[in-house]
Structure formats: structure tokens, C-alpha cells
Design a protein around this motif. Structure first.
Motif, PDB file in Angstrom:
ATOM      1  N   SER A   1      -5.587  -7.623   1.164  1.00 13.85           N
ATOM      2  CA  SER A   1      -5.299  -8.960   0.624  1.00 13.85           C
ATOM      3  C   SER A   1      -4.203  -8.931  -0.433  1.00 13.85           C
ATOM      4  O   SER A   1      -3.671  -9.970  -0.797  1.00 13.85           O
ATOM      5  N   ASN A   2      -3.855  -7.730  -0.917  1.00  9.42           N
ATOM      6  CA  ASN A   2      -2.775  -7.640  -1.897  1.00  9.42           C
ATOM      7  C   ASN A   2      -2.189  -6.227  -1.906  1.00  9.42           C
ATOM      8  O   ASN A   2      -2.728  -5.314  -1.271  1.00  9.42           O
ATOM      9  N   LEU A   3      -1.116  -6.072  -2.630  1.00  8.71           N
ATOM     10  CA  LEU A   3      -0.398  -4.802  -2.685  1.00  8.71           C
ATOM     11  C   LEU A   3      -1.254  -3.701  -3.298  1.00  8.71           C
ATOM     12  O   LEU A   3      -1.190  -2.548  -2.873  1.00  8.71           O
ATOM     13  N   ASP A   4      -2.067  -4.035  -4.291  1.00 11.08           N
ATOM     14  CA  ASP A   4      -2.922  -3.035  -4.930  1.00 11.08           C
ATOM     15  C   ASP A   4      -3.885  -2.405  -3.922  1.00 11.08           C
ATOM     16  O   ASP A   4      -4.123  -1.191  -3.955  1.00 11.08           O
ATOM     17  N   GLU A   5      -4.441  -3.218  -3.030  1.00 10.39           N
ATOM     18  CA  GLU A   5      -5.358  -2.685  -2.023  1.00 10.39           C
ATOM     19  C   GLU A   5      -4.637  -1.733  -1.071  1.00 10.39           C
ATOM     20  O   GLU A   5      -5.166  -0.681  -0.714  1.00 10.39           O
ATOM     21  N   LEU A   6      -3.427  -2.106  -0.647  1.00  8.91           N
ATOM     22  CA  LEU A   6      -2.648  -1.231   0.227  1.00  8.91           C
ATOM     23  C   LEU A   6      -2.344   0.084  -0.478  1.00  8.91           C
ATOM     24  O   LEU A   6      -2.534   1.165   0.082  1.00  8.91           O
ATOM     25  N   ALA A   7      -1.873   0.014  -1.722  1.00  5.54           N
ATOM     26  CA  ALA A   7      -1.528   1.226  -2.464  1.00  5.54           C
ATOM     27  C   ALA A   7      -2.751   2.122  -2.644  1.00  5.54           C
ATOM     28  O   ALA A   7      -2.676   3.343  -2.440  1.00  5.54           O
TER      29      ALA A   7
ATOM     30  N   GLN B   1       0.373  -9.052  10.216  1.00  4.28           N
ATOM     31  CA  GLN B   1      -0.571  -8.069  10.748  1.00  4.28           C
ATOM     32  C   GLN B   1      -1.413  -7.428   9.650  1.00  4.28           C
ATOM     33  O   GLN B   1      -2.586  -7.137   9.843  1.00  4.28           O
ATOM     34  N   SER B   2      -0.817  -7.186   8.495  1.00  5.64           N
ATOM     35  CA  SER B   2      -1.503  -6.400   7.475  1.00  5.64           C
ATOM     36  C   SER B   2      -2.402  -7.200   6.550  1.00  5.64           C
ATOM     37  O   SER B   2      -3.296  -6.634   5.920  1.00  5.64           O
ATOM     38  N   LEU B   3      -2.223  -8.510   6.437  1.00  5.97           N
ATOM     39  CA  LEU B   3      -3.072  -9.296   5.545  1.00  5.97           C
ATOM     40  C   LEU B   3      -4.532  -9.318   5.996  1.00  5.97           C
ATOM     41  O   LEU B   3      -5.432  -9.553   5.191  1.00  5.97           O
ATOM     42  N   ALA B   4      -4.781  -9.047   7.256  1.00  2.46           N
ATOM     43  CA  ALA B   4      -6.164  -8.957   7.719  1.00  2.46           C
ATOM     44  C   ALA B   4      -6.866  -7.728   7.140  1.00  2.46           C
ATOM     45  O   ALA B   4      -8.092  -7.680   7.061  1.00  2.46           O
ATOM     46  N   LEU B   5      -6.085  -6.732   6.721  1.00  2.92           N
ATOM     47  CA  LEU B   5      -6.648  -5.501   6.182  1.00  2.92           C
ATOM     48  C   LEU B   5      -6.539  -5.394   4.670  1.00  2.92           C
ATOM     49  O   LEU B   5      -7.413  -4.816   4.026  1.00  2.92           O
TER      50      LEU B   5
END
Length: 199
Positions: A102-108, A96-100
Motif C-alpha cells: 500500500s506504500n513505499l515503506d511496505e515495499l522497502a 499491479q503492485s498496489l495489491a501487494l
């Protein structure tokens, strides 16, 4: 769209954790602050996410843990009796989250900008997750610590981001400063117990 709404709800929930910590016990230090730092250091109790995705074993605390409904089967929320200390583990399944992100840095970065920006500057923290018996060490853990003061009461938080083959994770430990300081060392040691279960 559902996933993004859910992520915004996560952000609001984390912001609320620090506010709850600041207002717990009417803003007064908890009676048991620092009471059990050595006595139960080795005793760990396992807790599973409602979905069964992961398990985290945590040290017992004097007032005991309450499992709080995190509003999602992929989350685990543990509170002490007066909610002056909280452990929150949030799993964001990659499908679900890879659409938003692309990597952990972006999420953080997103999480820090939307949720933690009002808490001031973060201090880098070094945190190891996994690596205990039957729990492989997680590589590339990003962690930061925060201190927030409101009306003369101080709360602290440690936020860690990491990724497995199936999910991104946000792991937050927060509480009133005295309770946090009394428990953060043994909580950090207990993070070695984190492991993802086969679904």
C-alpha cells in the motif's frame, strides 16, 4: 499471482548481483578500478528501459556499458565489461503492485527482509534522484548502503526506493569495492538525470 512470482525473481536477481560482483574476475580487483573518475565525469549516455517507461543517463566508464537482459521490459540492467559494477533499475507498475504494497515503506521492508537480510546491517544513505534538466526531483527517496565480504573479497551496494505517479522503483548500484568506490560519486550525481517517460 504472476506479479508475486515476478517480485520473488527480482529478489533473487538482486541477491545474485552481489554474488556476481564478489566472484567477478575470479574475485580479483578489476584492472581499471578508479581509472576514469575525473575524465568522463560530465559525459552522460542515456539508456531507456525496454518498455520506454523511464530513462537514466549514466557516466561513461572506461570499459563501456553492456545492456543486459533483465528478464522484464520494465527493468534496465547495465554492466561494465567484467560485471564488477552493475546498475539495475526496476520499475514495479502501481496498477499491479498496489495489491501487494500500500506504500513505499511496505515495499522497502519486504525487499530488505526477503533479499537483503543476508547482507548484514545497512547504513543509511542520502541519495537524490531526478532534479536535473527536464527531470523533476523525486521526493521521499529511501536509500541504504551495504558492504559484503566473501573469501576476502569485498563488494558494496547502494539500494534506493522511490515512487512516481505510475510505479514503485528499486534502483541498485553494486560492485567490487574498488570499482564501486571509484564510480559511486559520479553515479550518484548522474541519478539527477532519471526521468519517467510518458507511455
Amino acid at each position: 499471482m504472476y506479479f508475486m512470482k515476478h517480485l520473488h525473481r527480482i529478489a533473487a536477481g538482486l541477491a545474485a548481483l552481489l554474488v556476481v560482483s564478489l566472484s567477478a574476475c575470479g574475485g580479483q580487483p578489476a584492472d581499471n578500478a578508479g581509472a576514469d573518475t575525473a575524465d568522463n565525469a560530465a559525459a552522460l549516455t542515456p539508456y531507456d528501459a525496454p518498455s520506454g517507461r523511464f530513462t537514466l543517463s549514466v557516466p561513461e566508464i572506461e570499459s563501456g556499458w553492456t545492456v543486459t537482459d533483465g528478464g522484464n521490459d520494465e527493468h534496465l540492467v547495465l554492466d561494465n565489461s567484467d560485471q564488477s559494477f552493475t546498475v539495475l533499475v526496476q520499475a514495479l507498475p502501481l496498477d499491479q503492485s498496489l495489491a501487494l504494497f500500500s506504500n513505499l515503506d511496505e515495499l522497502a521492508a519486504y525487499h530488505q527482509q526477503t533479499t537483503l537480510s543476508t547482507f548484514g546491517d545497512a547504513a543509511e544513505a542520502e541519495v537524490a534522484i531526478g532534479g536535473g534538466p527536464d527531470a523533476p526531483a523525486i521526493e521521499n527517496v529511501k536509500s541504504a548502503s551495504y558492504t559484503v565480504e566473501l573469501s576476502g573479497v569485498t563488494a558494496k551496494a547502494q539500494v534506493s526506493y522511490f515512487q512516481t505517479d505510475s510505479a514503485y522503483y528499486i534502483l541498485t548500484i553494486t560492485g567490487l569495492a574498488d570499482v564501486y568506490d571509484a564510480n559511486i560519486g559520479k553515479m550518484q550525481s548522474a541519478l539527477a538525470s532519471f526521468h519517467e517517460n510518458a507511455l
